[in-house]
Design a protein around this motif. Sequence first.
Motif, mmCIF file in Angstrom:
data_model
loop_
_atom_site.group_PDB
_atom_site.id
_atom_site.type_symbol
_atom_site.label_atom_id
_atom_site.label_comp_id
_atom_site.label_asym_id
_atom_site.label_seq_id
_atom_site.Cartn_x
_atom_site.Cartn_y
_atom_site.Cartn_z
ATOM 1 N N ASP A 1 0.854 -1.188 0.000
ATOM 2 C CA ASP A 1 0.000 0.000 0.000
ATOM 3 C C ASP A 1 0.892 1.240 0.000
ATOM 4 O O ASP A 1 1.749 1.391 0.873
ATOM 5 C CB ASP A 1 -0.877 -0.048 1.255
ATOM 6 C CG ASP A 1 -1.916 1.061 1.324
ATOM 7 O OD1 ASP A 1 -1.658 2.169 0.827
ATOM 8 O OD2 ASP A 1 -2.978 0.837 1.921
ATOM 9 N N LEU A 2 0.712 2.126 -0.986
ATOM 10 C CA LEU A 2 1.469 3.379 -1.053
ATOM 11 C C LEU A 2 0.513 4.549 -0.917
ATOM 12 O O LEU A 2 -0.429 4.685 -1.699
ATOM 13 C CB LEU A 2 2.228 3.484 -2.379
ATOM 14 C CG LEU A 2 3.037 4.771 -2.575
ATOM 15 C CD1 LEU A 2 4.161 4.872 -1.547
ATOM 16 C CD2 LEU A 2 3.585 4.855 -3.998
ATOM 17 N N VAL B 1 3.494 -3.115 -4.675
ATOM 18 C CA VAL B 1 2.367 -2.282 -4.258
ATOM 19 C C VAL B 1 1.154 -2.582 -5.135
ATOM 20 O O VAL B 1 1.278 -2.765 -6.350
ATOM 21 C CB VAL B 1 2.737 -0.787 -4.330
ATOM 22 C CG1 VAL B 1 1.491 0.099 -4.317
ATOM 23 C CG2 VAL B 1 3.648 -0.418 -3.170
#
Length: 379
Positions: free
Chosen positions: A41-42, A93
């Motif tokens: 998760d970014l 991601v």
Amino acid sequence: MAERVIPLVDERLASLAAQVPAQAIAPTGLLTDTRGRPLRDLRISVTDRCNFRCNYCMPKEVFDKDYPYLPHSALLSFEEITRLARLFLAHGVRKIRLTGGEPLLRKGLEELVALLAQLRTVDGTAPDLTLTTNGSLLARKAKALKDAGLNRVTVSLDGLDDAVFRRMNDVDFPVADVLAGIDAAHAAGLSHIKVNMVVKRGTNDHEILPMARHFRGSGTTLRFIEYMDVGATNGWRMDEVLPSAELIERLRAELPLVQLDPSSPGETAERWGYADATGRHDPALGEVGVISSVTQAFCHDCNRARLSTEGKLYLCLFATQGHDLRSLLRGGASDADIASAIAPIWQQRTDRYSELRSSLPADTSPGGARRVEMSYIGG
């Protein structure tokens, strides 16, 4: 109320240079840290500005008219953000969340959404592209964002009572305009819309049930967030935290609930579904979530990294230092160099602030330094 402390040092300047390893580290689609947590998760902050002055995030006495926001030249361009996002996707991601400050204050944000929507994960699928907003500009922006490729939106809303909401946002903004933004998001076709309510005991906890009644069966998922000790300016006190367990008991006294399984690994919210007369979850009634960062730490499977608006990579919401990626971007580094620099930063990650909170001095993280402000790296 405890007196707030205004930091004399600009924590945005505290950063570590991102180093390119002597031996290249090619992305494999799976990057894990010292505790085996994968990078999935970014969260990308696109601005450090906000048009609200919520006292738990950007109190007016600190973020006043003289506050030195970052100059536009310091901010990552949309092309720079997209380039970094592509490299993070190569490292595994799968979800990108745009945040701030208030991200909709960034001019032309739908152009960035369109660029990010063209990227692909290592599986060849489009990333889950989401945005967190205070909702103040959502009514006019929702359709353009959806058309550009935004999948989902989360709206921050701390109460339905107009007086309470105006007092909490501290700029006299009406709750009706935020609700209109949520309606516009539904009309635009954005899916899985969520509303986040930060609950502060003695301030807005009486709004819990009204909020639940309003969003039950509406197609919007309401999530309650424990008031957190983010940054060093919000005057946080433990006695103002309403534990999620107590909050759920308040809800269950009127609205039957059944606990649901997590929606995905690393999910921060504990899910509760509204039950029908038989005691089973009724999907038509929807669900609520509780995010218990203070009383039930979820560091053990945290898979989130945060990119600040001027290109510093933070490994925790409660971090004290970021890793400067902008210098690589603007210094001529190749994609392979930048991807190689990102890899050891995550691989050496040890962060678990919420698990250590009770043993640390106020307003600090491990090592004693002041934490970065949430408005700078996003929630």
